[in-house]
Design an enzyme around this catalytic site. Structure first.
Site, PDB file in Angstrom:
ATOM      1  N   ALA A  81       0.870  -1.180   0.000  1.00 36.86           N
ATOM      2  CA  ALA A  81       0.000   0.000   0.000  1.00 36.86           C
ATOM      3  C   ALA A  81       0.902   1.223   0.000  1.00 36.86           C
ATOM      4  O   ALA A  81       2.106   1.126   0.257  1.00 36.86           O
ATOM      5  CB  ALA A  81      -0.917   0.005   1.223  1.00 36.86           C
ATOM      6  N   CYS A  82       0.322   2.376  -0.277  1.00 37.71           N
ATOM      7  CA  CYS A  82       1.134   3.585  -0.339  1.00 37.71           C
ATOM      8  C   CYS A  82       1.720   3.915   1.034  1.00 37.71           C
ATOM      9  O   CYS A  82       1.208   3.498   2.072  1.00 37.71           O
ATOM     10  CB  CYS A  82       0.301   4.750  -0.868  1.00 37.71           C
ATOM     11  SG  CYS A  82      -0.854   5.428   0.333  1.00 37.71           S
ATOM     12  N   LEU A  83       2.804   4.658   1.040  1.00 34.25           N
ATOM     13  CA  LEU A  83       3.490   4.988   2.283  1.00 34.25           C
ATOM     14  C   LEU A  83       2.620   5.790   3.239  1.00 34.25           C
ATOM     15  O   LEU A  83       2.780   5.707   4.459  1.00 34.25           O
ATOM     16  CB  LEU A  83       4.774   5.764   1.975  1.00 34.25           C
ATOM     17  CG  LEU A  83       5.850   4.996   1.203  1.00 34.25           C
ATOM     18  CD1 LEU A  83       6.991   5.943   0.802  1.00 34.25           C
ATOM     19  CD2 LEU A  83       6.392   3.832   2.020  1.00 34.25           C
ATOM     20  N   SER A 109      -0.265   5.218   4.113  1.00 34.85           N
ATOM     21  CA  SER A 109      -1.069   4.317   4.943  1.00 34.85           C
ATOM     22  C   SER A 109      -0.362   3.967   6.251  1.00 34.85           C
ATOM     23  O   SER A 109      -0.958   3.353   7.127  1.00 34.85           O
ATOM     24  CB  SER A 109      -1.384   3.032   4.176  1.00 34.85           C
ATOM     25  OG  SER A 109      -0.204   2.274   3.943  1.00 34.85           O
TER      26      SER A 109
END
Length: 295
Positions: free
Chosen positions: A188-190, A192
């Protein structure tokens, strides 16, 4: 935009993964041309493969670059598209310029996906593509996903969801197709990793990225570095947790993450679980009433 007819609830469990894949590819082949949002995870990679199989050069996989997308993830995408010879390009998104995104409320993902799909809308329009698709699957509807609302507003197709494909099935089919992403850990993107209510900043994202790179160098596969001010709360998969708890390894984790810029390091004994920051949303708020003395 084209649309899919989704398999009704309760029907998809009676259909084999292979039949769902046949349905997926046939539906994709009916679209004149398609832009696929490719993050590099197992789901979007499988969708990019299926679109390439169905449409060949009429499919374009696109990966968005921003401070929340790690250099490691970019490297994984580059290797994937090169191996499969996919038509692909990188674009830049600017969600960090949106105060609503940086404020990091529980609907943060909506503003990220709204920016992504706005950029993809412009690209598709300028290049003459008929539709845009992204890799949400049947299991994703069980979690809190405000990004789905942005996809609906932008009329983005959800082919995996509409075919009733669950995560385990996507991994199985990806393995059969020889995709290197079939067993890639969930990503997931950072952003998150930043708790809701704490501002998303370039500095925090960079700190998380350095911390997770350190864990990767220590040989861990499935993990998250959740940032709480200057403290790193490390989540590691239950299978790898015994390794992390070993005295020598625990010391190395603390040393590496402090070298990355954290002041304190703690190991979450519950281990890695997807969307753990959403747990706070489900907890009941403490009562404002005072407890009578002596109770």
């Amino acid at each position: 935009m084209n649309s899919f007819v989704q398999i009704r609830n309760g029907e998809h469990s009676a259909v084999s993964p292979e039949a769902k894949q046949d349905l997926l590819v046939s539906r994709l082949a009916a679209i004149p041309s398609l832009v696929v949002a490719l993050s590099g995870g197992a789901d979007s990679a499988y969708l990019a493969w299926a679109a390439h199989r169905a449409l060949r050069d009429r499919a374009l996989s696109v990966t968005a670059l921003s401070p929340s997308f790690s250099a490691y993830d970019r490297q994984m995408v580059e290797q994937f598209v090169k191996q499969l010879k996919l038509r692909h390009q990188f674009i830049e998104t600017h969600e960090m310029e949106n105060p609503a995104y940086r404020a990091n409320q529980p609907d943060r993902c909506y503003f990220c996906k709204d920016e992504l799909f706005s950029v993809l809308d412009k690209l598709a329009s300028s290049r003459g593509f008929a539709a845009i698709a992204y890799g949400v699957n049947a299991d994703d509807t069980l979690d809190f996903r405000p990004g789905h609302r942005a996809a609906t507003e932008h009329q983005v197709l959800a082919p995996l969801l509409d075919a009733g494909l669950a995560k385990s099935e996507i991994r199985r089919l990806s393995r059969r197709a020889g995709l290197p992403t079939w067993d890639r850990p969930a990503s997931a993107c950072l952003a998150s990793r930043v708790p809701y209510g704490s501002e998303v900043t370039r500095e925090r994202l960079s700190l998380v990225e350095r911390g997770e790179a350190a864990l990767r160098e220590l040989g861990f596969r499935q993990f998250r570095v959740r940032i709480h001010d200057n403290l790193a709360r490390v989540e590691i998969s239950p299978e790898e947790l015994p390794k992390a708890l070993a005295q020598e390894t625990a010391a190395a984790i603390a040393e590496r993450l402090k070298s990355a810029g954290f002041a304190y390091v703690t190991l979450d004994l519950e281990g890695y679980r997807q969307g753990s920051l959403n747990e706070a949303l489900a907890r009941p708020r403490p009562s404002s009433r005072k407890t009578p003395p002596g109770t």
